[in-house]
Write an enzyme that holds these catalytic residues in place. Structure first.
Site, mmCIF file in Angstrom:
data_model
loop_
_atom_site.group_PDB
_atom_site.id
_atom_site.type_symbol
_atom_site.label_atom_id
_atom_site.label_comp_id
_atom_site.label_asym_id
_atom_site.label_seq_id
_atom_site.Cartn_x
_atom_site.Cartn_y
_atom_site.Cartn_z
ATOM 1 N N LYS A 66 19.583 46.542 33.344
ATOM 2 C CA LYS A 66 19.927 46.934 34.703
ATOM 3 C C LYS A 66 18.835 46.441 35.641
ATOM 4 O O LYS A 66 17.658 46.781 35.480
ATOM 5 C CB LYS A 66 20.074 48.453 34.810
ATOM 6 C CG LYS A 66 20.549 48.911 36.184
ATOM 7 C CD LYS A 66 20.834 50.394 36.205
ATOM 8 C CE LYS A 66 19.630 51.224 36.551
ATOM 9 N NZ LYS A 66 19.165 51.119 37.948
ATOM 10 N N ASP B 262 22.375 46.606 39.856
ATOM 11 C CA ASP B 262 22.574 47.957 40.408
ATOM 12 C C ASP B 262 22.022 48.028 41.824
ATOM 13 O O ASP B 262 20.932 48.542 42.048
ATOM 14 C CB ASP B 262 21.870 48.952 39.478
ATOM 15 C CG ASP B 262 22.022 50.390 39.927
ATOM 16 O OD1 ASP B 262 23.028 50.709 40.591
ATOM 17 O OD2 ASP B 262 21.126 51.199 39.601
ATOM 18 N N LYS C 30 23.748 49.429 44.384
ATOM 19 C CA LYS C 30 24.329 50.625 45.037
ATOM 20 C C LYS C 30 24.736 50.320 46.482
ATOM 21 O O LYS C 30 24.212 50.908 47.444
ATOM 22 C CB LYS C 30 23.347 51.794 44.970
ATOM 23 C CG LYS C 30 23.080 52.267 43.547
ATOM 24 C CD LYS C 30 22.313 53.568 43.514
ATOM 25 C CE LYS C 30 22.148 54.106 42.107
ATOM 26 N NZ LYS C 30 21.212 53.343 41.259
ATOM 27 N N ASP D 115 28.409 49.712 52.652
ATOM 28 C CA ASP D 115 28.464 48.951 53.910
ATOM 29 C C ASP D 115 29.925 48.802 54.315
ATOM 30 O O ASP D 115 30.821 49.323 53.637
ATOM 31 C CB ASP D 115 27.793 47.580 53.708
ATOM 32 C CG ASP D 115 27.126 47.061 54.977
ATOM 33 O OD1 ASP D 115 27.723 47.229 56.069
ATOM 34 O OD2 ASP D 115 26.025 46.501 54.888
ATOM 35 N N THR E 178 22.100 61.386 40.036
ATOM 36 C CA THR E 178 21.638 62.388 39.062
ATOM 37 C C THR E 178 20.344 63.063 39.510
ATOM 38 O O THR E 178 19.897 64.019 38.875
ATOM 39 C CB THR E 178 21.429 61.755 37.674
ATOM 40 O OG1 THR E 178 20.717 60.525 37.834
ATOM 41 C CG2 THR E 178 22.731 61.498 36.984
ATOM 42 N N ARG F 12 12.529 55.117 32.354
ATOM 43 C CA ARG F 12 11.165 55.519 32.009
ATOM 44 C C ARG F 12 10.955 55.910 30.548
ATOM 45 O O ARG F 12 9.906 55.562 29.991
ATOM 46 C CB ARG F 12 10.709 56.621 32.976
ATOM 47 C CG ARG F 12 10.391 56.051 34.356
ATOM 48 C CD ARG F 12 10.348 57.095 35.431
ATOM 49 N NE ARG F 12 11.685 57.559 35.797
ATOM 50 C CZ ARG F 12 11.950 58.328 36.848
ATOM 51 N NH1 ARG F 12 10.966 58.735 37.621
ATOM 52 N NH2 ARG F 12 13.188 58.674 37.131
HETATM 53 O O1 C5P Z 1 15.573 56.961 32.964
HETATM 54 P P1 C5P Z 1 15.068 56.911 34.369
HETATM 55 O O2 C5P Z 1 15.109 58.250 35.061
HETATM 56 O O3 C5P Z 1 13.770 56.214 34.545
HETATM 57 O O4 C5P Z 1 16.172 56.017 35.078
HETATM 58 C C1 C5P Z 1 16.040 55.694 36.388
HETATM 59 C C2 C5P Z 1 17.067 54.667 36.677
HETATM 60 O O5 C5P Z 1 18.357 55.268 36.740
HETATM 61 C C3 C5P Z 1 16.815 54.005 38.007
HETATM 62 O O6 C5P Z 1 16.944 52.606 37.805
HETATM 63 C C4 C5P Z 1 17.905 54.527 38.878
HETATM 64 O O7 C5P Z 1 18.302 53.590 39.842
HETATM 65 C C5 C5P Z 1 19.001 54.808 37.885
HETATM 66 N N1 C5P Z 1 19.948 55.782 38.345
HETATM 67 C C6 C5P Z 1 21.236 55.421 38.553
HETATM 68 N N2 C5P Z 1 22.147 56.330 39.027
HETATM 69 C C7 C5P Z 1 21.800 57.576 39.229
HETATM 70 C C8 C5P Z 1 20.489 57.957 38.982
HETATM 71 C C9 C5P Z 1 19.566 57.029 38.528
HETATM 72 O O8 C5P Z 1 21.588 54.280 38.337
HETATM 73 N N3 C5P Z 1 22.721 58.444 39.588
#
Ligand code: C5P
Length: 256
Positions: free
Chosen positions: A41, A69, A71, A74, A125, A214
């Site tokens: 990603k 990714d 996101k 627009d 999240t 992470r």
């Molecule tokens: O595992 P970790 O918390 O480090 O993952 C963070 C990653 O998850 C980031 O790249 C963030 O952009 C992505 N993410 C996502 N969608 C979410 C929350 C986090 O793609 N709803």
């Protein structure tokens, strides 16, 4: 056999988030983890620094598919044209916020020409649940997921906590991508994530892909961390069976 897709293995569920400040920092991970994870990603941090070349580097280094990714959020025409550019770049998936109206998601699907899977971001999240323990969040996420499916999106991004409800509402063909994954050994440290699940919980709930940053990036041995997580995914698949694929009867067919 011609036309038969290779069997999806446990490691294919893992999407490693290359949340790194540039190519020099990302390259060791790309070289070490190519073929060991299902997808890389690339997010805003790395893309702003390296641009499309980072996607080409990954493609040249073993060809692990890329989830770009960004996101998007627009006006529809801008989203359509941006996704068309991503299709030319050869990325497998990109993400678009659910937004206020389906027009933005529909424009992303149109721009993809079927070459990029559009994943609709339902609710980040990092947003926690209220005192009701998540019922309101689940209702909102399921509502947005159904709207995304109706707009022709390939899948949605939600937490593992809502994955089963999304499956029940939208059926087996919607790709469910779950960030906010913390392996059991991570303990109580969830960083800025709020709606977290373990890899096993997410898979048991029907997730197709687990976005993990992470816990792999910061591990003393990232490849060992990937293998450990793949083992947990494999156990979960063996114990629960891919629920996502057992729920197909009676659910409407979603667009590709
Ligand atoms: O595992 P970790 O918390 O480090 O993952 C963070 C990653 O998850 C980031 O790249 C963030 O952009 C992505 N993410 C996502 N969608 C979410 C929350 C986090 O793609 N709803």
């Amino acid at each position: 056999m011609a036309g038969t897709a290779p069997q999806k293995t446990a490691r294919d569920y893992i999407v490693f988030a290359l949340d790194l400040p540039g190519l020099a920092a990302a390259r060791p991970y790309i070289e070490r983890l190519s073929g060991a994870v299902g997808m890389f990603k690339v997010g805003l941090e790395l893309f702003v620094r390296e641009g499309p070349e980072i996607v080409r580097v990954i493609q040249r280094t073993g060809g692990t598919p890329v989830f770009l990714d960004l996101k998007l959020h627009d006006i529809p025409e801008t989203v359509r044209r941006t996704v068309a550019g991503m299709a030319d770049l050869g990325v497998a998936y990109t993400s678009v916020h659910c937004g206020e109206q389906p027009a933005m998601l529909e424009a992303a699907v149109a721009g993809s020409s079927g070459r990029v899977g559009i994943l609709a971001v339902t609710l980040l999240t990092s947003v926690g649940t209220g005192p009701d323990g998540g019922a309101d969040v689940e209702t909102l996420v399921v509502h947005r997921a159904a709207a995304a499916a109706a707009a022709g999106c390939r899948g949605v991004v939600c937490s593992g906590k809502e994955a089963a409800a999304v499956r029940r509402a939208c059926g087996p063909r919607l790709t469910v991508v779950t960030p906010g994954i913390r392996p059991p050994q991570a303990g109580k440290n969830t960083d800025d994530q709020r709606r977290v699940t373990t890899p096993a919980q997410a898979v048991a709930a029907g997730a197709d892909y687990l976005v993990i940053g992470r816990p792999i990036r910061d591990a003393p041995d990232p490849l060992a961390a990937v293998r450990r997580i793949a083992g947990q995914v494999e156990d979960a698949l063996r114990n629960s069976g891919p629920i996502s694929r057992q729920r197909s009867s009676g659910t409407p067919q979603l667009p590709e």
